[in-house]
Enzyme design. Structure first.
Site, PDB file in Angstrom:
ATOM      1  N   HIS A 255       0.850  -1.194   0.000  1.00 15.62           N
ATOM      2  CA  HIS A 255       0.000   0.000   0.000  1.00 15.62           C
ATOM      3  C   HIS A 255       0.884   1.241   0.000  1.00 15.62           C
ATOM      4  O   HIS A 255       1.792   1.356   0.833  1.00 15.62           O
ATOM      5  CB  HIS A 255      -0.908   0.015   1.230  1.00 15.62           C
ATOM      6  CG  HIS A 255      -2.003   1.033   1.155  1.00 15.62           C
ATOM      7  ND1 HIS A 255      -1.829   2.339   1.533  1.00 15.62           N
ATOM      8  CD2 HIS A 255      -3.283   0.945   0.710  1.00 15.62           C
ATOM      9  CE1 HIS A 255      -2.961   3.011   1.346  1.00 15.62           C
ATOM     10  NE2 HIS A 255      -3.855   2.188   0.849  1.00 15.62           N
TER      11      HIS A 255
ATOM     12  N   CYS B  66      46.276  27.023  -3.852  1.00 17.55           N
ATOM     13  CA  CYS B  66      46.513  25.725  -3.206  1.00 17.55           C
ATOM     14  C   CYS B  66      47.989  25.362  -3.155  1.00 17.55           C
ATOM     15  O   CYS B  66      48.441  24.696  -2.228  1.00 17.55           O
ATOM     16  CB  CYS B  66      45.716  24.628  -3.908  1.00 17.55           C
ATOM     17  SG  CYS B  66      45.947  24.588  -5.684  1.00 17.55           S
TER      18      CYS B  66
ATOM     19  N   ASP C  23      -7.794  -1.555   4.227  1.00 19.40           N
ATOM     20  CA  ASP C  23      -6.380  -1.293   4.524  1.00 19.40           C
ATOM     21  C   ASP C  23      -6.129  -1.223   6.027  1.00 19.40           C
ATOM     22  O   ASP C  23      -5.330  -0.414   6.497  1.00 19.40           O
ATOM     23  CB  ASP C  23      -5.910   0.019   3.873  1.00 19.40           C
ATOM     24  CG  ASP C  23      -6.241   0.087   2.391  1.00 19.40           C
ATOM     25  OD1 ASP C  23      -6.415  -0.980   1.788  1.00 19.40           O
ATOM     26  OD2 ASP C  23      -6.330   1.198   1.858  1.00 19.40           O
TER      27      ASP C  23
END
Length: 920
Positions: free
Chosen positions: A126, A725, A162
């Protein structure tokens, strides 16, 4: 239980289940087909499949799979009549002797005589988190009610609605703009299939729970039908959006426009100023809608807006909402002989699918003749096989459901006259640097600029004066999922995946040309967003980016495998060869110091190898990457190949690193973040390359050319404001020239012009952002406290913006913080070494966990080469510094990371090697 399997020296524990069951599958659809296939693969015996009768001569996918395997198939139109079970049907069911009923997707009412018949009863899938949203339209109501969580339940069937006991549940987040299709495709379908199989295993092993459903929170909403889906206008925009997306694609939320029912599809919340557009009166709405270039804008009673992308009329015709006022202006094309032949071929494909239709006529409607979404995929795949140059999407079929319209659309696409959706860009425009720069500010996903799913934004700041440049979309987790899905689709099923290597190179060359054509605009954006000096941005930030794309464009059709001699078992002959293949979807995460260049270094190699990418920009410098996205679309890159997401590294970067559909991560940034990325990437063992922190040593001997060493040494530290860097993090200067070297450096610093980066005479611009400036100032304070001598600088420049004085420290001892940690700013850290102590200075230079770059200045070539051999760094510069080239590999050792950018080696970071052996 667990089974141990011994493979050579490796012991593998494999999960196995003790029992197998005899199953009856009751249901239909592709979902049912997948559950059926997986259960059989796991060793369970499907003794019967009970499904719906053929529709318009077409068998259900579940029936097709079962019939192919020889599994008994029963097609009952109903199981009961007048409230009572049909005994012949019940008898047929009982004849198969099932031990468990599995109902993966079932639209029929199944009598309790069948539900309770097997030894283990029945389990049902479901699509909701029961007990909330009981009923057949549960997924729809999850969205209509604006739930933040969706999911599914597998429960034990009972005679209620359900209401049976819960066996297991799974849940997922609901994105702000998720539709039923999104939830179904992303989670409910794939995870639901897995869960159904898991549930059967648990039952087989006697471990399946039966958890009573609580009454608290239980809801029931009726099946949504077309007549109930009319839009009620006196609601907030969010409620209107939820109503529309909750009915997309079935049954479709609608309103009355010009006395005609018009259905709305594809809605999203619009967080922006009211756009320009043509007013469109809508019955019941207190305010007219606006037909804009992006779609139809409608208004809630709170004044907020919803954007609707597609509209469908009562005759079934669907159009882009932006074309509402020009929907009937398209003229009918006259077909060439070749196009007429194509039309006949497509007609034959339609006839093969619509076997129930005697003749395919111009007015034949694909869906009204019985076709489903499954047939859309089949039809497009058959056309693709016959006409590979005709690229059609599922949405094209929904936009042209009648045969004549479909042929007209196909011909326009084949001719390139299809009016391919124009790239719609909302710019922030600024008059700066004697030009108007137009900057996109939204996420770039699947070839379109879009707001973040949750509508969140953040300000990107000009470091020169602290002013706001633009409010930029801040990507959410849902945006990451959408971008990865688009990249995966482009790689696996799109034009990019089928494109030959030379054509791929042509697109990359074209993109490089466009970048060069827009280099002044790109450099200006880079300057105002990152603080880069304009002249440097023009030459390096942008110039090297263009060179990088051109270099890797040339590699596209030169990626080769090899043939390998292997031991042959006579009389057979064997051939082994290797293939270099793209990896798939790559995540690229870039830093803020060179926003466009870092993008180019990684993206160009990634694309040349044939991959698709999702790139996360640095949060503080997103604008050149988004401009790059615009240029990539103009160059003709197919949708989904390049996706750009601005936003939080902790959110977006982390999710990309963990994402199961991402097969490679390329990252440049800090070492701590790199370590976290490696941990995240381990979740599905994706390939990783990292370019991380540095503390690059530069050794200056007394036998150098001193003036050159001073100039190059300053460049090694102060280039790009020290936000570099490979910046020389520590200078070792031989004792005999130390004082003179320092004096000359200070003299040169005093000549440097600090100021507006757009001023052509400026040498030194602002630091990238405020937090970084504050970090640098604390770094200098620490150096002073530890006893280093501050010779020059160390302070913020007294002017608006984030400017810092170029700084020089001497008398720096090895134990000090500034001797060990990277500043990533304009801070020169100088240490003496004794005259002639080559091995001693080498030992000090290597006493760091980093190993990105290094340098040496000396006229003695033997000494230089000895030093270069002993330095533990990925790059060594001799009598120069910062001289990187697109053809030379770049990357670090130790905690500076692994993997290479640039050069041929970078390609291998984005390729995988497959070995193929043939016996003949």
């Amino acid at each position: 239980m667990a089974v141990e399997v011994h493979l050579g020296k490796m012991k593998v524990r494999m999960k196995a289940y003790q029992h197998k069951l005899k199953l009856a599958l009751i249901g239909q659809s592709i979902f049912g087909q997948e559950v059926y296939n997986k259960l059989r693969k796991e060793g369970h015996k499907v003794v019967g499949v009970f499904t719906v009768p053929d529709k318009n001569g077409q068998a259900d996918p579940l029936a097709l799979a079962a019939e192919k395997d020889g599994t008994p198939v029963f097609k009952f139109p109903r199981w009961r009549t007048k409230g009572k079970p049909i005994q012949e049907v019940i008898a047929a069911y009982k004849s198969v002797g099932a031990e468990l009923n599995v109902l993966p997707f079932c639209t029929q009412f199944i009598p309790m005589d069948v539900i309770d018949c097997p030894k283990h009863g029945s389990i049902i899938y479901h699509p909701s988190i029961l007990p909330r949203h009981r009923g057949a339209s549960a997924i729809n109501w999850t969205l209509i009610q604006g739930d933040k969580k969706a999911g599914f339940t597998i429960f034990w069937a009972d005679d209620g609605l359900d209401t049976g006991p819960i066996l297991l549940q799974r849940e997922c987040d609901v994105g702000q703009n998720d539709t039923v299709d999104d939830l179904y495709n992303r989670f409910l379908f794939p995870e639901g299939v897995k869960a159904m199989v898991e549930a059967v295993h648990l039952i087989a092993d006697g471990k399946a729970p039966r958890i009573p459903q609580p009454k608290e929170g239980a809801t029931y909403e009726g099946i949504q039908k077309k007549e109930n889906a009319e839009i009620s206008w006196d609601q907030p925009a969010a409620a209107l959006h939820n109503w529309i997306r909750g009915h997309d694609k079935v049954p479709g939320a609608w309103a009355t426009i010009n006395d005609q029912v018009v259905t709305f599809y594809g809605s999203s919340l619009l967080d922006a100023s009211v756009p320009a557009g043509q007013e469109l009166a809508i019955r019941g709405a207190s305010r007219p809608g606006l037909v804009t270039k992006n779609g139809l804008v409608i208004f809630g009673n709170d004044g907020k807006m919803v954007l609707v992308r597609n509209l469908q009329f009562q005759d079934g015709k669907m159009i882009p909402a932006s074309k509402y006022f020009s929907a009937d202006e398209t003229t009918t094309l006259e077909l060439t002989e070749e196009e007429k032949k194509m039309a006949e071929d497509i007609k034959a494909i339609w006839k093969g699918i619509l076997s129930n239709v005697p003749v395919i006529e111009d007015s034949t409607d694909f869906f009204k003749s019985g076709a489903s979404s499954m047939h859309v995929v089949r039809m497009l795949e058959e056309i693709k096989q016959k006409y590979s140059g005709l690229q059609l999407q599922n949405e094209d079929v929904y936009m042209a459901t009648k045969f004549a319209d479909f042929i007209q659309m196909a011909v326009r696409k084949l001719r390139g006259e299809d009016g391919e959706e124009e790239l719609v860009i909302d710019y922030v425009s600024k008059n700066v640097n004697n030009m108007t720069v137009n900057m996109p500010y939204q996420c770039f996903i699947n070839g379109q600029f879009v707001n973040a799913d949750d509508g969140k934004t953040y300000d990107t700041i000009n470091p020169t004066d602290g002013s706001v440049i633009a409010s930029v979309s801040s990507a959410s987790l849902a945006d990451v999922d959408r971008a990865v899905a688009a990249a995966k689709e482009a790689f696996e099923n799109g034009e990019w995946g089928r494109m030959n290597a030379r054509e791929r190179g042509r697109l990359m060359y074209k993109l490089a040309d466009l970048m060069e054509e827009h280099q002044e605009e790109l450099a200006t954006i880079e300057s105002i967003d990152s603080g880069a000096v304009y002249t440097l941005a023009l030459k390096t930030h942008i110039g090297m980016s263009v060179q990088t794309f051109r270099y890797f464009a040339g590699w596209c059709d030169k990626i080769q495998g090899a043939t390998i001699p292997i031991s042959q078992a006579r009389p057979n002959h064997n051939l082994t060869f290797t293939k270099k293949e793209p990896i798939g979807v790559c995540a690229i995460v870039i830093p803020w110091n060179y926003p466009l260049m870092m993008l180019a270094w990684k993206s160009a190699a990634c694309l040349a190898a044939g991959n698709t990418l999702v790139l996360k920009t640095a949060q503080v410098t997103p604008l050149t990457a988004l401009k790059f996205a615009e240029l990539s679309a103009k160059a003709g890159f197919p949708k989904g190949v390049i996706n750009i997401l601005p936003g939080s590294g902790g959110l977006v970067g982390q999710h990309l690193s963990k994402h199961p559909d991402v097969r490679k991560v390329g990252f440049t940034g800090s070492t701590p973040t790199g370590k976290e990325i490696m941990k995240s990437a381990a979740t599905n063992l994706k390939k990783v390359s990292l370019e991380l922190g540095g503390k690059s040593p530069l050794i200056i001997f007394s036998d150098c050319e001193l003036d050159k060493a001073v100039k190059m040494g300053m460049g090694a530290v102060y280039f790009n404001k020290g936000e570099n860097c490979i910046a020389a993090g520590r200078l070792f200067v031989e004792e005999s020239i130390h004082d003179e070297f320092v004096r000359k450096v200070v003299e040169e610093i005093k000549k440097m012009k600090i100021g507006d980066p757009l001023d052509r005479s400026t040498d030194h611009g602002p630091q990238n952002h405020k937090a970084h400036l504050e970090k640098l100032l604390k770094y200098c304070e620490t150096g002073v406290k530890e006893g280093a001598t501050l010779v020059y600088g160390g302070r913020q420049v007294c002017r608006p913006g984030f400017f810092m004085e170029p700084t020089v420290f001497t008398d720096v001892e090895d134990h000090m913080y500034i001797a060990q940690e990277e500043s990533f700013g304009p801070v020169m850290v100088i240490s003496k070494f004794k005259n002639g102590d080559v091995d001693g200075v080498l030992q000090r230079a290597n006493t760091t966990e980093y190993g990105l770059a290094s340098g040496v200045f000396t006229k003695d070539i033997s000494k230089a080469l000895y030093i270069s051999e002993k330095l533990e760094a990925g790059t060594v510069f001799i009598n120069t510094y910062n001289k990187t080239d697109v053809a030379a590999p770049f990357g670090g050792f130790k905690q500076s990371g692994f993997g290479k950018d640039l050069g041929e080696e970078a390609l291998h970071e984005y390729l995988r090697t497959k070995a193929v052996t043939v016996e003949y």
